[in-house]
Design a protein around this motif. Structure first.
Motif, PDB file in Angstrom:
ATOM      1  N   ALA A 285     -55.097  63.361 -29.792  1.00 52.93           N
ATOM      2  CA  ALA A 285     -53.663  63.732 -29.918  1.00 52.93           C
ATOM      3  C   ALA A 285     -52.641  62.820 -30.463  1.00 52.93           C
ATOM      4  CB  ALA A 285     -53.593  64.672 -29.115  1.00 52.93           C
ATOM      5  N   GLN A 286     -52.549  61.329 -30.585  1.00 55.06           N
ATOM      6  CA  GLN A 286     -52.262  60.247 -29.969  1.00 55.06           C
ATOM      7  C   GLN A 286     -51.593  60.245 -32.150  1.00 55.06           C
ATOM      8  OE1 GLN A 286     -53.277  55.885 -29.456  1.00 55.06           O
ATOM      9  NE2 GLN A 286     -54.808  56.904 -28.878  1.00 55.06           N
ATOM     10  N   ARG A 287     -52.543  60.941 -33.312  1.00 56.08           N
ATOM     11  CA  ARG A 287     -51.990  60.791 -33.720  1.00 56.08           C
ATOM     12  C   ARG A 287     -51.106  61.615 -34.757  1.00 56.08           C
ATOM     13  NH1 ARG A 287     -58.274  59.763 -34.870  1.00 56.08           N
ATOM     14  NH2 ARG A 287     -57.589  62.129 -35.068  1.00 56.08           N
ATOM     15  N   LEU A 288     -51.238  62.618 -34.259  1.00 51.68           N
ATOM     16  CA  LEU A 288     -50.197  63.569 -34.222  1.00 51.68           C
ATOM     17  C   LEU A 288     -48.796  63.415 -33.359  1.00 51.68           C
ATOM     18  CD1 LEU A 288     -49.438  67.173 -34.588  1.00 51.68           C
ATOM     19  CD2 LEU A 288     -50.158  67.168 -32.589  1.00 51.68           C
ATOM     20  N   TYR A 289     -48.865  62.580 -32.421  1.00 54.91           N
ATOM     21  CA  TYR A 289     -47.840  62.530 -31.670  1.00 54.91           C
ATOM     22  C   TYR A 289     -47.204  61.663 -32.953  1.00 54.91           C
ATOM     23  CZ  TYR A 289     -49.321  65.010 -28.448  1.00 54.91           C
ATOM     24  OH  TYR A 289     -50.143  65.877 -26.909  1.00 54.91           O
ATOM     25  N   ALA A 290     -47.859  60.373 -33.203  1.00 55.45           N
ATOM     26  CA  ALA A 290     -47.040  58.941 -34.333  1.00 55.45           C
ATOM     27  C   ALA A 290     -46.288  59.801 -35.523  1.00 55.45           C
ATOM     28  CB  ALA A 290     -48.556  58.115 -34.463  1.00 55.45           C
ATOM     29  N   ARG A 291     -47.485  61.151 -36.186  1.00 53.57           N
ATOM     30  CA  ARG A 291     -46.666  61.527 -37.309  1.00 53.57           C
ATOM     31  C   ARG A 291     -45.311  62.708 -36.827  1.00 53.57           C
ATOM     32  NH1 ARG A 291     -52.232  63.207 -37.986  1.00 53.57           N
ATOM     33  NH2 ARG A 291     -51.521  65.650 -37.194  1.00 53.57           N
TER      34      ARG A 291
END
Length: 144
Positions: free
Chosen positions: A117-123
């Motif tokens: 989910a950290q990829r979603l947050y970074a996006r």
């Protein structure tokens, strides 16, 4: 899919707990942490709890808290069947709008280092501002 966040009620606690346990237990095991249902239940009563819905469909839940400066995403869990369909992005957009309405400068969260989910947050503009053994702390400014 058009989602919205409704206030959670007492009937939402059991499915929220089960969903959080399913999603978090692998991380708890990997980082040698102890999952406790009672701890989850205790926080349910003092945090702001929202149900993620698409019409009448229960898609997951969001747990929030705030201080004078920031809105904190404490939990965000979605049913497995709706992950990867843009629901998480819509929830983040709604949380950012909530922070703006409440005149809070930041939205903050903590995520397990191994959680995708950290990829979603970074996006969505969240940047890492700290870490410990198993978590990254992330934040982003609320829209002005």
């Amino acid at each position: 899919m058009q989602i919205w966040l409704d206030p959670a009620g007492a009937a939402d606690l059991p499915p929220a707990r089960a969903l959080a346990r399913r999603g978090m237990l692998p991380y708890y095991i990997a980082y040698d942490l102890l999952w406790q249902d009672q701890a989850f239940d205790d926080t349910w009563h003092w945090r702001e709890q929202r149900v993620v819905r698409d019409g009448p469909r229960w898609l997951g839940f969001l747990s929030l808290s705030a201080d004078r400066r920031a809105l904190y995403i404490r939990e965000l869990h979605l049913l497995e069947a709706v992950r990867g369909q843009g629901v998480g992005a819509q929830v983040l957009d709604l949380v950012l709008a909530m922070a703006r309405e409440r005149k809070l400068a930041l939205v903050r969260l903590t995520v397990f280092k191994s959680n995708r989910a950290q990829r979603l947050y970074a996006r969505h503009g969240f940047v890492q501002v700290g870490e410990d053994d198993c978590f990254y702390r992330m934040e982003r400014p609320a829209p002005g």
